[in-house]
Design an enzyme around this catalytic site. Sequence first.
Site, PDB file in Angstrom:
ATOM      1  N   HIS A 190       0.850  -1.197   0.000  1.00  0.00           N
ATOM      2  CA  HIS A 190       0.000   0.000   0.000  1.00  0.00           C
ATOM      3  C   HIS A 190       0.889   1.253   0.000  1.00  0.00           C
ATOM      4  O   HIS A 190       1.741   1.420   0.863  1.00  0.00           O
ATOM      5  CB  HIS A 190      -0.853  -0.065   1.277  1.00  0.00           C
ATOM      6  CG  HIS A 190      -1.806   1.057   1.488  1.00  0.00           C
ATOM      7  ND1 HIS A 190      -3.105   1.046   1.025  1.00  0.00           N
ATOM      8  CD2 HIS A 190      -1.677   2.229   2.163  1.00  0.00           C
ATOM      9  CE1 HIS A 190      -3.727   2.142   1.407  1.00  0.00           C
ATOM     10  NE2 HIS A 190      -2.878   2.896   2.097  1.00  0.00           N
ATOM     11  N   ASP A 214       1.003   5.356   0.087  1.00  0.00           N
ATOM     12  CA  ASP A 214       0.237   6.555   0.414  1.00  0.00           C
ATOM     13  C   ASP A 214       0.801   7.773  -0.313  1.00  0.00           C
ATOM     14  O   ASP A 214       1.999   8.036  -0.262  1.00  0.00           O
ATOM     15  CB  ASP A 214       0.289   6.808   1.926  1.00  0.00           C
ATOM     16  CG  ASP A 214      -0.489   5.760   2.696  1.00  0.00           C
ATOM     17  OD1 ASP A 214      -1.720   5.669   2.483  1.00  0.00           O
ATOM     18  OD2 ASP A 214       0.129   5.007   3.472  1.00  0.00           O
ATOM     19  N   HIS A 251      -2.945   4.705  -2.537  1.00  0.00           N
ATOM     20  CA  HIS A 251      -3.983   5.436  -1.802  1.00  0.00           C
ATOM     21  C   HIS A 251      -3.715   6.933  -1.967  1.00  0.00           C
ATOM     22  O   HIS A 251      -2.779   7.459  -1.375  1.00  0.00           O
ATOM     23  CB  HIS A 251      -3.914   4.990  -0.326  1.00  0.00           C
ATOM     24  CG  HIS A 251      -4.877   5.687   0.571  1.00  0.00           C
ATOM     25  ND1 HIS A 251      -4.753   5.652   1.943  1.00  0.00           N
ATOM     26  CD2 HIS A 251      -5.990   6.422   0.315  1.00  0.00           C
ATOM     27  CE1 HIS A 251      -5.740   6.346   2.479  1.00  0.00           C
ATOM     28  NE2 HIS A 251      -6.504   6.828   1.526  1.00  0.00           N
ATOM     29  N   GLY A 268       0.496   8.106   9.829  1.00  0.00           N
ATOM     30  CA  GLY A 268       0.604   6.742  10.330  1.00  0.00           C
ATOM     31  C   GLY A 268       0.632   6.757  11.850  1.00  0.00           C
ATOM     32  O   GLY A 268       0.735   7.816  12.476  1.00  0.00           O
ATOM     33  N   ASP A 322      -7.848   0.726   6.674  1.00  0.00           N
ATOM     34  CA  ASP A 322      -6.554   1.413   6.732  1.00  0.00           C
ATOM     35  C   ASP A 322      -6.507   2.339   7.942  1.00  0.00           C
ATOM     36  O   ASP A 322      -7.303   3.270   8.042  1.00  0.00           O
ATOM     37  CB  ASP A 322      -6.378   2.212   5.425  1.00  0.00           C
ATOM     38  CG  ASP A 322      -5.041   2.926   5.341  1.00  0.00           C
ATOM     39  OD1 ASP A 322      -4.165   2.695   6.187  1.00  0.00           O
ATOM     40  OD2 ASP A 322      -4.882   3.729   4.381  1.00  0.00           O
ATOM     41  N   GLY A 323      -5.532   2.058   8.819  1.00  0.00           N
ATOM     42  CA  GLY A 323      -5.300   2.943   9.948  1.00  0.00           C
ATOM     43  C   GLY A 323      -5.347   2.231  11.284  1.00  0.00           C
ATOM     44  O   GLY A 323      -6.390   1.700  11.678  1.00  0.00           O
TER      45      GLY A 323
HETATM   46  C1  DX5 Z   1      -2.839   7.196   6.823  1.00  0.00           C
HETATM   47  C2  DX5 Z   1      -2.448   6.258   5.729  1.00  0.00           C
HETATM   48  C3  DX5 Z   1      -2.163   4.875   6.186  1.00  0.00           C
HETATM   49  C4  DX5 Z   1      -1.025   4.748   7.151  1.00  0.00           C
HETATM   50  C5  DX5 Z   1      -1.356   3.576   8.018  1.00  0.00           C
HETATM   51  O1  DX5 Z   1      -3.544   8.246   6.288  1.00  0.00           O
HETATM   52  O2  DX5 Z   1      -3.482   6.165   4.785  1.00  0.00           O
HETATM   53  O3  DX5 Z   1      -1.988   3.998   5.092  1.00  0.00           O
HETATM   54  O4  DX5 Z   1       0.222   4.543   6.575  1.00  0.00           O
HETATM   55  O5  DX5 Z   1      -0.425   3.489   9.037  1.00  0.00           O
HETATM   56  P1  DX5 Z   1      -0.760   2.812  10.425  1.00  0.00           P
HETATM   57  O6  DX5 Z   1      -1.021   1.365  10.151  1.00  0.00           O
HETATM   58  O7  DX5 Z   1       0.448   3.078  11.237  1.00  0.00           O
HETATM   59  O8  DX5 Z   1      -1.988   3.497  10.967  1.00  0.00           O
HETATM   60 ZN    ZN Z   2      -3.286   4.596   3.286  1.00  0.00          ZN
END
Ligand code: DX5
Ligand code: ZN
Length: 216
Positions: A32, A34, A66, A145, A176-177
């Site tokens: 994935h 971002d 994403h 994240g 996601d998240g």
């Molecule tokens: C946040 C991103 C996520 C992020 C997820 O807006 O879309 O993809 O990288 O990270 P974690 O798993 O640490 O929440």
């Molecule tokens: Zn994401």
Amino acid sequence: MKKISPSVLDVPKNNLISYITQLTEWGVNNVHYDVMDNKFVPNSALTFEEIKSVYENCPKHIMDIHLMVEDVELYYEMYKNIGDILTFHYEAMDKEKLTSLIAKAKKDNVKIGLAIKPSTNVEVLRPFIKDLSLSLIMSVEPGFGGQKFMEISYDRVKELEGIIKEEKSAAIIQIDGGVKQENIKYCFEAGVNLAVVGSYLVKNFSKQTVDDLLTK
Ligand code: DX5
Ligand code: ZN
């Protein structure tokens, strides 16, 4: 289908290629990516050059991108030849723009996903669900994240699964998240097909973690 799609947002940039190469060696075939424009969300993430370099230098894998961006058309053109699935935000465009994006993607044979923020009604996805390859329930506010998983997301996933069944759509459900060992099982039970795991995997990077996420 129960799979993970590791997010590489929190991976140090000089380690990106080896992190992804290692994942593919462990049998993970979704990653994935971002992308943030500092407008739709107050942050920036991977650049086009970085993602292109992954595309050119890492073993072949499914790249789900994403796009947390306002200018949907611009980013669609940029990423359509690199990403396997391009996921945009419902909140970033009006119905007209979304309809024309879907039509264009169909013509170009590009798979489209649609993401919704935690406060967006799940029902908004219904009119488009048949044309989507992926539907993304954000379980944190998009942009960063390492945030805490919102428990309300399980019910939102269940609601989305109902819509997908009713509309006879083939769209997969992504979350996601804040996904980690302690909640991934409940995400899968609620109906998630593809769970994004970001900082948890970065902090616990091993084949064992990958295996545990999928089985425990
Ligand atoms: C946040 C991103 C996520 C992020 C997820 O807006 O879309 O993809 O990288 O990270 P974690 O798993 O640490 O929440
Ligand atoms: Zn994401």
